[in-house]
Design an enzyme around this catalytic site. Structure first.
Site, mmCIF file in Angstrom:
data_model
loop_
_atom_site.group_PDB
_atom_site.id
_atom_site.type_symbol
_atom_site.label_atom_id
_atom_site.label_comp_id
_atom_site.label_asym_id
_atom_site.label_seq_id
_atom_site.Cartn_x
_atom_site.Cartn_y
_atom_site.Cartn_z
ATOM 1 N N ASP A 66 26.959 18.154 19.597
ATOM 2 C CA ASP A 66 26.949 19.577 19.243
ATOM 3 C C ASP A 66 25.554 20.094 18.924
ATOM 4 O O ASP A 66 24.599 19.321 18.816
ATOM 5 C CB ASP A 66 27.904 19.839 18.065
ATOM 6 C CG ASP A 66 27.792 18.777 16.961
ATOM 7 O OD1 ASP A 66 26.767 18.079 16.923
ATOM 8 O OD2 ASP A 66 28.724 18.660 16.157
ATOM 9 N N ASN A 135 36.551 18.556 6.162
ATOM 10 C CA ASN A 135 37.818 19.194 6.558
ATOM 11 C C ASN A 135 38.444 18.529 7.788
ATOM 12 O O ASN A 135 39.388 19.045 8.366
ATOM 13 C CB ASN A 135 37.606 20.696 6.818
ATOM 14 C CG ASN A 135 36.685 20.965 8.006
ATOM 15 O OD1 ASN A 135 36.153 20.025 8.615
ATOM 16 N ND2 ASN A 135 36.495 22.224 8.339
ATOM 17 N N HIS A 137 36.878 17.882 10.706
ATOM 18 C CA HIS A 137 36.344 18.242 12.025
ATOM 19 C C HIS A 137 35.615 17.059 12.666
ATOM 20 O O HIS A 137 35.054 16.213 11.983
ATOM 21 C CB HIS A 137 35.489 19.512 11.999
ATOM 22 C CG HIS A 137 34.129 19.395 11.387
ATOM 23 N ND1 HIS A 137 33.631 20.310 10.493
ATOM 24 C CD2 HIS A 137 33.128 18.492 11.561
ATOM 25 C CE1 HIS A 137 32.405 19.976 10.154
ATOM 26 N NE2 HIS A 137 32.076 18.867 10.783
ATOM 27 N N GLU A 142 36.747 22.470 14.650
ATOM 28 C CA GLU A 142 37.321 22.777 13.344
ATOM 29 C C GLU A 142 38.851 22.689 13.398
ATOM 30 O O GLU A 142 39.439 22.674 14.487
ATOM 31 C CB GLU A 142 36.891 24.197 12.933
ATOM 32 C CG GLU A 142 35.382 24.377 12.773
ATOM 33 C CD GLU A 142 34.817 23.799 11.465
ATOM 34 O OE1 GLU A 142 35.361 22.806 10.944
ATOM 35 O OE2 GLU A 142 33.810 24.349 10.981
HETATM 36 C C1 GLP Z 1 28.280 18.032 11.129
HETATM 37 C C2 GLP Z 1 28.411 17.486 12.519
HETATM 38 C C3 GLP Z 1 29.467 16.419 12.602
HETATM 39 C C4 GLP Z 1 29.288 15.412 11.494
HETATM 40 C C5 GLP Z 1 29.397 16.116 10.164
HETATM 41 C C6 GLP Z 1 29.288 15.195 8.973
HETATM 42 O O1 GLP Z 1 29.231 18.969 10.827
HETATM 43 N N1 GLP Z 1 28.710 18.500 13.459
HETATM 44 O O2 GLP Z 1 29.378 15.797 13.870
HETATM 45 O O3 GLP Z 1 30.270 14.416 11.588
HETATM 46 O O4 GLP Z 1 28.325 17.048 10.125
HETATM 47 O O5 GLP Z 1 27.983 15.132 8.515
HETATM 48 P P1 GLP Z 1 27.488 14.189 7.369
HETATM 49 O O6 GLP Z 1 27.310 12.856 7.970
HETATM 50 O O7 GLP Z 1 26.172 14.785 6.939
HETATM 51 O O8 GLP Z 1 28.512 14.212 6.288
#
Ligand code: GLP
Length: 252
Positions: A66, A135, A137, A142
């Site tokens: 993403d 949440n 995702h 989402e």
């Molecule tokens: C973002 C990314 C996700 C990732 C999430 C968790 O939202 N789009 O791909 O899994 O962050 O991030 P973190 O590892 O900082 O908790």
């Protein structure tokens, strides 16, 4: 399979080792890559392992999950910047084989179409590194995203904006939209390592463990995938039922 490690660092070392093994076994591997704080020690460990064993990287292709809409390559919070900083600038994967959605594209729909097409040419990734939002995702899919979704533009939820604004000096700069690989794209991976660490993710781990497959918890779709390993640290696993550990569903 659930694997629980004492620390985030140990879990990261394990995942990095697996990624290295996959690269050595298949020099033209197509890797699906993820961002976020969970992944930082994984890339750190992987860089070290690559430096030690010097696998050939000239045929490796990567696809990131993403990118934020509106953030260019030089923005410190763009995922392009993150990937260069934490991984790509330290290893010799040819730039032309590195794929991320372009969050600055003028025509976002066309950019999503382009990303889907390039991804389809490789018929999905061989290995997908995946994290999860609080949440549930995956990528930026989402809750409520259809499981048959391809790369698309998403409106980020208030929860995700709150969670991720911690990375921005000025939280008001946090984008409202992102481009993400769809759930169908993610599920095309041959193998997936879902990595979840930290006490703040214990609840989503518990929900994932107990939940039926449903679109309100995007990560639950992984229960339909034949080759997923859930890699946890103790903190993230802290709300899993004891009997799961006793039955050997959860191991270290
Ligand atoms: C973002 C990314 C996700 C990732 C999430 C968790 O939202 N789009 O791909 O899994 O962050 O991030 P973190 O590892 O900082 O908790």
């Amino acid at each position: 399979m659930y694997l629980v490690f004492d620390t985030h660092q140990e879990a990261s070392q394990f995942v990095a080792q697996r990624m290295l093994q996959r690269i050595i076994a298949q020099p033209d591997i197509c890797l699906g890559l993820a961002t976020g704080s969970t992944m930082e020690p994984i890339y750190q460990a992987l860089i070290q392992l690559i430096n030690q064993s010097q696998p050939a990287l000239s045929q490796v292709t990567t696809f990131n999950l993403d990118e934020y809409v509106g953030l260019g390559k030089s923005h410190p919070q763009s995922y392009y910047y993150y990937m260069c900083h934490h991984f790509f600038s330290h290893v010799s994967i040819p730039e032309a084989q590195i794929n991320l959605p372009n969050g600055k594209a003028k025509d976002l729909a066309a950019e999503c179409e382009r990303y889907t097409q390039v991804l389809n040419q490789t018929q999905g990734t061989d290995y997908q590194l995946l994290g999860v939002g609080t949440n549930g995702h995956i990528g930026f899919n989402e809750p409520g995203t259809p499981f048959d979704s391809l790369t698309h533009v998403v409106e980020l939820t208030a929860q995700t904006r709150l969670d991720n604004s911690r990375f921005f000096d000025d939280p008001a700069e946090m984008p409202y939209q992102a481009i993400t690989m769809g759930i169908q794209d993610i599920m095309q991976a041959t193998e997936i390592d879902l990595v979840i660490t930290g006490e703040h993710k214990a609840e989503v781990v518990r929900n994932f463990y107990h939940s039926a497959v449903n679109e309100n918890l995007p990560v639950s779709v992984l229960k339909q995938h034949p080759q997923v390993t859930v890699v946890l640290d103790k903190a993230a696993a802290s709300l899993l039922p004891h009997e799961a550990v006793q039955k050997g569903l959860v191991t270290q």
